[in-house]
Design a protein around this motif. Structure first.
Motif, PDB file in Angstrom:
ATOM      1  N   SER A  27       0.710  -1.377   0.148  1.00 60.72           N
ATOM      2  CA  SER A  27      -0.055   0.446   0.291  1.00 60.72           C
ATOM      3  C   SER A  27       0.942   0.890   0.264  1.00 60.72           C
ATOM      4  N   PRO A  28       0.495   2.120  -0.543  1.00 65.64           N
ATOM      5  CA  PRO A  28       1.491   2.551  -0.713  1.00 65.64           C
ATOM      6  C   PRO A  28       1.472   4.430   0.625  1.00 65.64           C
ATOM      7  N   VAL A  29       0.531   3.832   1.357  1.00 65.54           N
ATOM      8  CA  VAL A  29       0.234   4.438   2.817  1.00 65.54           C
ATOM      9  C   VAL A  29       0.803   3.055   3.693  1.00 65.54           C
ATOM     10  N   THR A  30       2.016   3.102   4.638  1.00 62.66           N
ATOM     11  CA  THR A  30       2.156   2.816   5.723  1.00 62.66           C
ATOM     12  C   THR A  30       2.897   3.524   6.802  1.00 62.66           C
ATOM     13  N   LEU A  31       1.884   2.774   7.827  1.00 64.70           N
ATOM     14  CA  LEU A  31       1.992   3.423   9.415  1.00 64.70           C
ATOM     15  C   LEU A  31       2.744   2.470  10.093  1.00 64.70           C
ATOM     16  N   GLU A  55      -2.170  13.063   4.453  1.00 60.40           N
ATOM     17  CA  GLU A  55      -2.212  11.036   3.382  1.00 60.40           C
ATOM     18  C   GLU A  55      -3.774  10.568   3.347  1.00 60.40           C
ATOM     19  N   ALA A  56      -4.990  11.518   4.118  1.00 55.32           N
ATOM     20  CA  ALA A  56      -5.802  10.904   3.812  1.00 55.32           C
ATOM     21  C   ALA A  56      -6.678   9.940   2.384  1.00 55.32           C
ATOM     22  N   ASP A  57      -6.408  11.202   1.372  1.00 57.62           N
ATOM     23  CA  ASP A  57      -6.831  11.054   0.349  1.00 57.62           C
ATOM     24  C   ASP A  57      -6.508   9.577  -0.617  1.00 57.62           C
ATOM     25  N   GLN A  58      -5.408   9.281  -0.145  1.00 61.36           N
ATOM     26  CA  GLN A  58      -3.937   8.680  -1.123  1.00 61.36           C
ATOM     27  C   GLN A  58      -5.272   7.231  -0.092  1.00 61.36           C
ATOM     28  N   LEU A 116      -5.466   3.241  15.055  1.00 64.77           N
ATOM     29  CA  LEU A 116      -6.814   2.984  14.098  1.00 64.77           C
ATOM     30  C   LEU A 116      -7.909   3.733  14.249  1.00 64.77           C
ATOM     31  N   ASP A 117      -7.942   4.536  15.563  1.00 65.56           N
ATOM     32  CA  ASP A 117      -9.094   5.747  15.641  1.00 65.56           C
ATOM     33  C   ASP A 117      -8.739   6.912  14.845  1.00 65.56           C
ATOM     34  N   GLN A 118      -7.390   7.340  14.557  1.00 64.71           N
ATOM     35  CA  GLN A 118      -7.670   8.808  13.482  1.00 64.71           C
ATOM     36  C   GLN A 118      -7.614   8.443  12.199  1.00 64.71           C
ATOM     37  N   ALA A 119      -6.979   6.904  11.792  1.00 63.34           N
ATOM     38  CA  ALA A 119      -7.165   6.644  10.242  1.00 63.34           C
ATOM     39  C   ALA A 119      -9.092   6.577  10.616  1.00 63.34           C
ATOM     40  N   GLY A 120      -9.817   6.505  10.891  1.00 63.15           N
ATOM     41  CA  GLY A 120     -11.035   6.014  11.122  1.00 63.15           C
ATOM     42  C   GLY A 120     -11.515   7.535  10.709  1.00 63.15           C
ATOM     43  N   ILE A 133     -10.869   6.477   6.752  1.00 66.56           N
ATOM     44  CA  ILE A 133      -9.655   5.620   5.496  1.00 66.56           C
ATOM     45  C   ILE A 133     -10.807   4.408   6.454  1.00 66.56           C
ATOM     46  N   GLN A 134     -10.832   4.011   5.914  1.00 68.04           N
ATOM     47  CA  GLN A 134     -12.026   2.837   6.298  1.00 68.04           C
ATOM     48  C   GLN A 134     -11.329   1.274   5.822  1.00 68.04           C
ATOM     49  N   ARG A 135     -10.207   0.956   4.290  1.00 67.02           N
ATOM     50  CA  ARG A 135      -9.790  -0.362   4.963  1.00 67.02           C
ATOM     51  C   ARG A 135      -8.562  -0.241   5.379  1.00 67.02           C
TER      52      ARG A 135
END
Length: 145
Positions: A57-61, A88-91, A114-118, A122-124
């Motif tokens: 994935s292009p976005v790796t945390l 990085e939310a759009d990607q 995970l909370d910040q991604a939600g 970012i769902q996937r």
């Protein structure tokens, strides 16, 4: 008796083969060199029996054992994680997010990611693991019908 003198052609060095050899060497070194784009972190990923390999994935945390975060090449703390993920939310919404959490990382640090991604839509989200060796895995008991 007079003999005619031969005219000598001026001596030239043909550069075309030399340029060809230089380009071939350049191509050889470019192909044989490996490029490392990510900075290495000492992570021990948890093991999984049922996991499957996913495309990168292009976005790796990355969540470190000390509770720090790394998004791309930026080192982050808990306060700067939200704004960095928002950048990085759009990607992340398009391609998903992979969380590489150290096996010794605190659960709260992973939940914060995970909370910040939600919050950024970012769902996937996938959590990276390593494949467990077959000799370590214990077989499941057979179920009787």
């Amino acid at each position: 008796m007079r003999f005619p003198r031969r005219r000598r052609d001026p001596v030239e060095v043909n550069l075309t083969p030399l340029i060809d050899v230089v380009f071939l060497l350049l191509i050889f070194f470019m192909v044989s060199t490996t490029f490392e784009t990510r900075q290495a972190l000492e992570l021990t990923l948890p093991e999984s029996l049922s996991g499957s390999a996913a495309e990168p994935s292009p976005v790796t945390l990355v969540v470190t054992a000390e509770g720090g975060y790394r998004l791309g090449t930026r080192d982050l703390d808990a306060e700067s994680l939200g704004p960095a993920l928002a950048d990085e939310a759009d990607q992340g919404r398009e391609h998903g997010l992979v969380i590489e959490a150290d096996a010794q990382a605190r659960h709260a640090d992973v939940v914060r990611a995970l909370d910040q991604a939600g919050l950024n839509g970012i769902q996937r989200v996938r959590i990276a693991t390593t494949e467990r060796a077959a000799h370590i895995a214990s077989p499941r008991p057979a179920e009787t019908p």
